[in-house]
Design a protein around this motif. Structure first.
Motif, PDB file in Angstrom:
ATOM      1  N   ALA A  91       0.910  -1.120   0.152  1.00  0.00           N
ATOM      2  CA  ALA A  91       0.031  -0.037  -0.147  1.00  0.00           C
ATOM      3  C   ALA A  91       0.764   1.209  -0.261  1.00  0.00           C
ATOM      4  CB  ALA A  91      -0.861  -0.091   1.087  1.00  0.00           C
ATOM      5  N   ASP A  92       2.046   1.237   0.684  1.00  0.00           N
ATOM      6  CA  ASP A  92       2.909   2.596   0.645  1.00  0.00           C
ATOM      7  C   ASP A  92       3.799   2.509  -0.784  1.00  0.00           C
ATOM      8  OD1 ASP A  92       4.698   0.362   0.825  1.00  0.00           O
ATOM      9  OD2 ASP A  92       5.499   1.175   2.970  1.00  0.00           O
ATOM     10  N   GLY A  93       3.669   1.620  -1.693  1.00  0.00           N
ATOM     11  CA  GLY A  93       4.401   1.825  -2.863  1.00  0.00           C
ATOM     12  C   GLY A  93       5.515   0.855  -2.999  1.00  0.00           C
ATOM     13  N   THR A  94       5.972   0.520  -1.720  1.00  0.00           N
ATOM     14  CA  THR A  94       7.263  -0.576  -1.711  1.00  0.00           C
ATOM     15  C   THR A  94       7.000  -1.666  -2.314  1.00  0.00           C
ATOM     16  OG1 THR A  94       6.756  -0.974   0.695  1.00  0.00           O
ATOM     17  CG2 THR A  94       8.152   1.002   0.063  1.00  0.00           C
ATOM     18  N   PRO A  95       8.092  -2.497  -2.741  1.00  0.00           N
ATOM     19  CA  PRO A  95       8.001  -3.867  -3.246  1.00  0.00           C
ATOM     20  C   PRO A  95       7.474  -4.817  -2.032  1.00  0.00           C
ATOM     21  CG  PRO A  95      10.017  -2.641  -3.943  1.00  0.00           C
ATOM     22  CD  PRO A  95       9.230  -1.788  -3.133  1.00  0.00           C
ATOM     23  N   LYS A  96       6.830  -5.795  -2.609  1.00  0.00           N
ATOM     24  CA  LYS A  96       6.619  -7.185  -1.899  1.00  0.00           C
ATOM     25  C   LYS A  96       7.204  -8.273  -2.489  1.00  0.00           C
ATOM     26  CE  LYS A  96       3.141  -9.829   0.039  1.00  0.00           C
ATOM     27  NZ  LYS A  96       1.403 -10.153   0.171  1.00  0.00           N
ATOM     28  N   ALA A 101      17.771 -10.071  -1.556  1.00  0.00           N
ATOM     29  CA  ALA A 101      17.495  -8.734  -1.856  1.00  0.00           C
ATOM     30  C   ALA A 101      16.978  -8.106  -0.751  1.00  0.00           C
ATOM     31  CB  ALA A 101      16.682  -8.618  -3.142  1.00  0.00           C
ATOM     32  N   GLY A 102      17.419  -7.035  -0.527  1.00  0.00           N
ATOM     33  CA  GLY A 102      16.772  -6.177   0.698  1.00  0.00           C
ATOM     34  C   GLY A 102      15.629  -5.492   0.251  1.00  0.00           C
ATOM     35  N   TYR A 103      15.534  -4.970  -0.981  1.00  0.00           N
ATOM     36  CA  TYR A 103      14.510  -4.105  -1.360  1.00  0.00           C
ATOM     37  C   TYR A 103      13.880  -4.827  -2.565  1.00  0.00           C
ATOM     38  CZ  TYR A 103      12.243   0.133  -3.221  1.00  0.00           C
ATOM     39  OH  TYR A 103      11.254   1.023  -3.522  1.00  0.00           O
ATOM     40  N   GLU A 104      14.555  -5.437  -3.768  1.00  0.00           N
ATOM     41  CA  GLU A 104      13.610  -5.873  -4.853  1.00  0.00           C
ATOM     42  C   GLU A 104      14.818  -6.601  -5.746  1.00  0.00           C
ATOM     43  OE1 GLU A 104      11.855  -3.473  -7.511  1.00  0.00           O
ATOM     44  OE2 GLU A 104      13.629  -1.864  -7.696  1.00  0.00           O
ATOM     45  N   VAL A 105      13.871  -7.617  -6.389  1.00  0.00           N
ATOM     46  CA  VAL A 105      14.692  -8.354  -7.348  1.00  0.00           C
ATOM     47  C   VAL A 105      13.675  -7.895  -8.637  1.00  0.00           C
ATOM     48  CG1 VAL A 105      15.435 -10.432  -8.777  1.00  0.00           C
ATOM     49  CG2 VAL A 105      15.592 -10.301  -6.259  1.00  0.00           C
ATOM     50  N   ASN A 106      14.397  -6.980  -9.675  1.00  0.00           N
ATOM     51  CA  ASN A 106      13.764  -6.379 -10.402  1.00  0.00           C
ATOM     52  C   ASN A 106      13.833  -7.131 -11.776  1.00  0.00           C
ATOM     53  OD1 ASN A 106      11.903  -4.512 -12.152  1.00  0.00           O
ATOM     54  ND2 ASN A 106      13.407  -2.979 -11.862  1.00  0.00           N
ATOM     55  N   TYR A 118      20.246 -15.307 -12.208  1.00  0.00           N
ATOM     56  CA  TYR A 118      20.768 -13.988 -12.546  1.00  0.00           C
ATOM     57  C   TYR A 118      19.767 -12.825 -12.493  1.00  0.00           C
ATOM     58  CZ  TYR A 118      24.469 -17.158 -14.513  1.00  0.00           C
ATOM     59  OH  TYR A 118      25.281 -18.333 -14.726  1.00  0.00           O
ATOM     60  N   GLY A 119      19.855 -12.423 -11.289  1.00  0.00           N
ATOM     61  CA  GLY A 119      18.885 -11.305 -10.916  1.00  0.00           C
ATOM     62  C   GLY A 119      19.244 -10.064 -10.963  1.00  0.00           C
ATOM     63  N   LEU A 120      18.578  -8.961 -11.137  1.00  0.00           N
ATOM     64  CA  LEU A 120      18.669  -7.545 -11.190  1.00  0.00           C
ATOM     65  C   LEU A 120      18.429  -6.912  -9.648  1.00  0.00           C
ATOM     66  CD1 LEU A 120      17.707  -6.609 -14.767  1.00  0.00           C
ATOM     67  CD2 LEU A 120      20.051  -6.913 -13.711  1.00  0.00           C
ATOM     68  N   VAL A 121      19.241  -6.855  -8.776  1.00  0.00           N
ATOM     69  CA  VAL A 121      19.046  -6.512  -7.451  1.00  0.00           C
ATOM     70  C   VAL A 121      19.414  -5.177  -6.716  1.00  0.00           C
ATOM     71  CG1 VAL A 121      19.921  -7.351  -4.992  1.00  0.00           C
ATOM     72  CG2 VAL A 121      19.526  -8.987  -6.798  1.00  0.00           C
ATOM     73  N   SER A 122      18.169  -4.735  -6.111  1.00  0.00           N
ATOM     74  CA  SER A 122      18.519  -3.511  -5.403  1.00  0.00           C
ATOM     75  C   SER A 122      18.297  -3.950  -3.790  1.00  0.00           C
ATOM     76  CB  SER A 122      17.459  -2.488  -5.712  1.00  0.00           C
ATOM     77  OG  SER A 122      17.557  -1.346  -4.932  1.00  0.00           O
ATOM     78  N   ASP A 123      19.083  -3.390  -3.029  1.00  0.00           N
ATOM     79  CA  ASP A 123      18.970  -3.544  -1.413  1.00  0.00           C
ATOM     80  C   ASP A 123      18.142  -2.512  -0.758  1.00  0.00           C
ATOM     81  OD1 ASP A 123      20.043  -6.244  -1.340  1.00  0.00           O
ATOM     82  OD2 ASP A 123      22.033  -5.185  -1.486  1.00  0.00           O
TER      83      ASP A 123
END
Length: 653
Positions: free
Chosen positions: A219-224, A243-248, A260-265
């Motif tokens: 709901a707050d716009g952050t990834p789940k 991944a602390g934030y997302e695998v995009n 082979y993942g695109l990761v942001s923490d």
């Protein structure tokens, strides 16, 4: 259609003439000749999405690769478009019914899937809502969106489709459903139903066709993020060790464990990691701190990762293993098509033939097939906009500068062909403002303006995509603040760098760019000579109120990103400060714009009249959020040319 051997293409790589000829405005308004190309698994055929001249339809054309002859041209309904052209069997093509949206280069899927054989004798509607006709009941009653996710190569004709139903039918928290579909017959079987509390979940499948990662938005716009550590595991929250934030996005290796993942923490630009899902460990392979990995390049039928491309600043490619066969092939093609970016698109089942595309700031896109088993022979099989070949087009120069508060920003400056020294300049901020970004490549507006003698300045201000969510979120509630400062600082950089003539500068932008076009002269009196607002937002309180009637997630997003303090929004609204706009203004709007309604145009137009500075206006009948009719686009270009010529052209004072 006759395919051209590569040898005849050498002239396209010769230096351009020093002085560009005037290219008719109609050429910039025309639809491309090809929207999509797909190579059959056997390498015998191509399937192409071919738009009609008026842009009202996009049909499917089946072409024999050996001689370029057309086997069949197929329609999928009156004024219907196709996109997502995919071979789901050796002689079966699946497409999505699409819609053409203004200001977008390609059509966009509407969530309906169809398939056909080579002759069109066996056309199937796979997913759609087909109404009853009299006593005849429509077979499909799919109240939702379907998207082709994965072709199951080892099961001819079979594919995985992701489906989620309309919120009006299932509410805001519907399920994401995966179906296994026989694209030859239309028969389907439900594989699983993912109850993750969001109807718009993105899924990543392994080579067995098992969904292993699920991405949705809280709901707050952050990834789940959820995942399956092994193919048989239940869904579980993704651990921070991965991944602390997302695998995009990403691709699986053949072991169905290595991702082979695109990761942001922490919301920083995504980088490429090699992830062991079962162990929950990872190794960094590539990435930059300042911009995202724009594309993970894969090759072969098994989609082996071989490189990453960066596109947010100057385009570049980083090979994971420069000695690999695919990296070497790609590098050779980059050398052969110097000055362009090369992207592999599709591969035959034996990897013997490769469909690839080349594109640049001066090349809209060309399509080629390389035959690896026949001496790497290359043949051109299509061109998106061949009428630009041989024309002197302008180079898009990447720029980099620091803002007043020390943030490094990227952008582009396109000068007219043969220009020397500072030139009359149009500042052209992109829309959004949150997510879209300008990238290096062919753009009609830019090339038209450069062809008419103007430099074009584009800047990826804070809020733009390509640099991570943290970069986007930093600009929330800053429509009239930080973002405008970034645009101003970009222009000051261009002036200091002797690119832009400070005495001949105008603004032109669409949507949020239209807002900026009217807000900049208010914030920077004397800096601009004129402004053009195209389908722009001018009254922020009015915008905020209009979003209250939309879906809950849309309302929540605007509350976070725009703000709810009506006094603050009014101060950041050009329509509320029209008396401070002291320059000539042109306002352009589509009469049927459902995104930014006509009430925004009326508010700005009336405010300027009341301030004694009436705008030149152009309203497009039947047009939406941007013009789509080539005749209207041509007229718009001609009006822009006349307007700019009057205030910053050669005869302007």
């Amino acid at each position: 259609m006759k395919f051209a051997p590569l040898a005849v293409l050498a002239t396209a790589l010769l230096p351009l003439a020093a002085q560009a000829q005037v290219i008719p405005a109609e050429d910039f308004a025309r639809y491309a000749e090809i929207d999509d190309v797909a190579l059959s698994p056997t390498g015998d055929y191509l399937a192409m999405a071919i738009p009609s001249v008026d842009g009202k339809e996009t049909n499917l054309q089946i072409v024999k690769l050996a001689d370029g002859s057309t086997i069949k041209t197929l329609r999928f309904g009156q004024e219907s478009h196709v996109t997502g052209v995919t071979w789901t069997d050796d002689e079966t093509v699946t497409v999505a019914r699409a819609k053409r949206f203004p200001m977008e280069e390609f059509t966009r899927s509407m969530g309906q899937l169809m398939s056909t054989d080579l002759t069109g004798a066996r056309q199937r509607t796979l997913f759609a809502y087909v109404p009853d006709e009299g006593t005849k009941r429509g077979r499909n009653k799919d109240l939702g969106w379907a998207f082709l996710e994965k072709v199951l190569d080892k099961e001819p004709g079979m594919a995985l489709v992701k489906f989620y139903c309309y919120p009006s039918e299932c509410g805001e928290d519907g399920d994401t459903v995966v179906f296994k579909v026989d694209t030859r017959t239309g028969n389907r079987q439900e594989v699983e139903r993912i109850k993750d509390g969001d109807v718009e979940s993105s899924l990543l499948f392994d080579h067995q066709g098992i969904a292993r990662l699920a991405y949705s938005e809280q709901a707050d716009g952050t990834p789940k993020m959820s995942y399956r550590p092994t193919p048989s595991s239940p869904w579980t929250p993704l651990p921070a060790s991965i991944a602390g934030y997302e695998v995009n996005g990403g691709v699986f290796a053949q072991d169905n464990n290595t991702l082979y993942g695109l990761v942001s923490d922490k919301g920083e630009p995504v980088q490429l990691y090699k992830i062991d899902l079962a162990a929950g460990t990872r190794t960094r392979l590539a990435g930059r701190d300042d911009v995202e990995v724009g594309a993970l390049m894969t090759a072969g039928r098994e989609r082996v990762p071989f490189a990453v491309a960066y596109t947010a600043a100057a385009p570049s490619v980083q090979y994971l293993d420069p000695a690999s066969e695919w990296a070497q092939l790609h590098a050779a093609l980059m050398k052969r098509f110097a000055g362009q970016m090369v992207y592999f698109l599709q591969f035959t089942r034996d990897d013997g033939k490769v469909l690839f595309t080349t594109r640049s700031d001066r090349v809209p896109a060309n399509y080629y097939v390389i035959d690896r088993k026949n001496g790497n022979k290359i043949a051109q099989v299509g061109s998106r906009r061949p009428w630009f070949e041989g024309k002197a087009l302008a180079s898009m120069r990447p720029i980099e500068f620091k803002t007043r508060d020390g943030q490094v920003l990227y952008g582009f400056f396109t000068a007219p062909v043969g220009a020397k020294g500072p030139v009359p300049t149009v500042v052209m901020p992109h829309g959004g403002p949150f997510g879209p970004a300008d990238t290096w490549g062919f753009e009609d507006d830019v090339q038209f303006l450069a062809n008419r003698g103007y430099g074009v300045l584009q800047v990826n201000y804070r809020g733009s995509g390509g640099r991570g969510d943290r970069f986007i979120n930093a600009s929330y509630k800053q429509w009239g603040g930080m973002i405008q400062n970034d645009i101003t600082d970009a222009l000051k950089y261009a002036i200091d760098a002797k690119l832009a003539d400070p005495d001949r500068v105008c603004m032109y932008g669409a949507s949020f760019g239209g807002y900026s076009a009217l807000m900049q002269p208010i914030l920077n009196p004397g800096m601009y000579k004129c402004a053009i607002g195209y389908v722009g937002v001018y009254d922020l309180p009015l915008l905020s109120k209009s979003k209250e009637a939309e879906a809950e997630d849309t309302e929540r997003f605007f509350s976070r990103s725009l703000g709810e303090d009506m006094e603050v929004l009014a101060k950041a609204s050009p329509a509320k400060r029209a008396g401070e706009v002291k320059i000539p203004v042109m306002l352009v709007h589509g009469k049927s714009d459902s995104n930014v309604g006509m009430n925004q145009f009326r508010a700005m137009d009336a405010a300027l009249r009341d301030a004694g500075n009436p705008a030149d206006t152009f309203l497009g009948a039947g047009e939406g959020h941007g013009f789509s009719n080539p005749k209207n686009i041509t007229e718009l270009y001609n009006r822009i040319e006349a307007f700019l010529g009057k205030y910053i052209g050669p005869g302007a004072k």
